[in-house]
Design an enzyme around this catalytic site. Sequence first.
Site, PDB file in Angstrom:
ATOM      1  N   HIS A 179     -11.652   6.387   1.241  1.00 25.14           N
ATOM      2  CA  HIS A 179     -11.636   7.696   1.903  1.00 25.14           C
ATOM      3  C   HIS A 179     -11.360   8.809   0.910  1.00 25.14           C
ATOM      4  CE1 HIS A 179      -7.248   7.109   1.596  1.00 25.14           C
ATOM      5  NE2 HIS A 179      -7.525   5.863   1.927  1.00 25.14           N
ATOM      6  N   HIS A 212      -7.452  11.265   4.776  1.00 19.95           N
ATOM      7  CA  HIS A 212      -8.676  10.586   5.207  1.00 19.95           C
ATOM      8  C   HIS A 212      -9.788  11.600   5.439  1.00 19.95           C
ATOM      9  CE1 HIS A 212      -5.693   7.380   6.091  1.00 19.95           C
ATOM     10  NE2 HIS A 212      -6.661   6.617   5.633  1.00 19.95           N
ATOM     11  N   GLU A 243     -10.801   1.132  -1.568  1.00 20.59           N
ATOM     12  CA  GLU A 243      -9.872   0.062  -1.194  1.00 20.59           C
ATOM     13  C   GLU A 243     -10.580  -1.105  -0.525  1.00 20.59           C
ATOM     14  OE1 GLU A 243      -6.842   1.001   1.700  1.00 20.59           O
ATOM     15  OE2 GLU A 243      -7.880   2.797   2.351  1.00 20.59           O
ATOM     16  N   ASP A 269       0.872  -1.188   0.000  1.00 18.22           N
ATOM     17  CA  ASP A 269       0.000   0.000   0.000  1.00 18.22           C
ATOM     18  C   ASP A 269       0.900   1.226   0.000  1.00 18.22           C
ATOM     19  OD1 ASP A 269      -1.958   1.916   0.345  1.00 18.22           O
ATOM     20  OD2 ASP A 269      -2.915   0.937   2.037  1.00 18.22           O
ATOM     21  N   ASP A 299      -3.026   7.250  -3.798  1.00 15.82           N
ATOM     22  CA  ASP A 299      -3.005   6.165  -2.815  1.00 15.82           C
ATOM     23  C   ASP A 299      -3.412   4.895  -3.549  1.00 15.82           C
ATOM     24  OD1 ASP A 299      -3.198   4.534  -0.597  1.00 15.82           O
ATOM     25  OD2 ASP A 299      -4.659   5.783   0.463  1.00 15.82           O
ATOM     26  N   GLU A 301      -6.522  -1.241  -4.324  1.00 16.18           N
ATOM     27  CA  GLU A 301      -6.867   0.169  -4.132  1.00 16.18           C
ATOM     28  C   GLU A 301      -6.429   1.001  -5.319  1.00 16.18           C
ATOM     29  OE1 GLU A 301      -6.312   3.618  -0.697  1.00 16.18           O
ATOM     30  OE2 GLU A 301      -4.836   2.003  -0.854  1.00 16.18           O
TER      31      GLU A 301
END
Length: 291
Positions: free
Chosen positions: A155, A163, A188, A85, A96, A276
């Site tokens: 998020h 977030h 994700e 990640d 992300d 993700e």
Amino acid sequence: MNDDIYSAYMEAGALAKRFREEAAGMVVPGASVLELVDTIEQAILDEGAGIAFPLNISINEDAAHDTAGPGDERLFCEGDVVKVDLGVHIDGYVADTAQTIDLGDHALLVEASREALNAAIALVCPGVTTGELGTAIQHEIESRGFRPVANLTGHGLSQYSLHGEPMIPNVAMTGGAVIEEGMVFAVEPFASTGTGMVSDGTRTLIYSQIANRGVRLASAKRVLNQIRDRRSLPFSKRWLTGDKIDLALSTLKKNGVVRGYPVLHDIPGSYVSQAEHTLIVTEDGCVATTL
């Protein structure tokens, strides 16, 4: 969102994809967790980009928030399910992204989170609710015989913020936020052979600054000086130099200056997969910056 911000998100996404794939290629039995993390984080910096958060390497029942610790001696093993990640930022605009590498016989588990992510991406457009995305994610995971991790979510992303809203559930829910053009968020899904609920482990290797307060302890002041440029983005204990680091972090936590992110895990003996991508919502769909 103006053109400059859009370009920053897209540049971060292209780099994140590249380094995610490079990291995934380094996950082989006998390889060092610490060497992988150090190599990829340095490569991000060498490109002139920023590390949005410490490279997460979470293995088997560990779902998130694990990274290499100082002097980490762990090696990847046959049979491991390894989540990579990774976050890159350009001027604070974050990409992300994550993928799972199977070193055993867990191909269907890896497929479950990947196809749940694909199903959600296919639905994203203005007017869709986050609850609809969660429904699609849960269906794809459960149809393959696994449980979605209910207490982890996608998020919203914004400048120097990892977030925010909207929250993207990994399970079905009624309603939720309505997706709008210009939103940026990470989806994700996590699929598990365990309970589908994660809890805090005993190790904490990732922290972030949550307040600006003066502290007297010299080692705590030294840590604050080292993380000042993070602008609240998470940092790794491994990045800190000097003595009495554990005492410094404990003092900063006690004073409400930093928070820790314990490793999150399902039950021992279980396996968790993750996938993700970061999405920018457009007029009639979305762009996946990390795909």
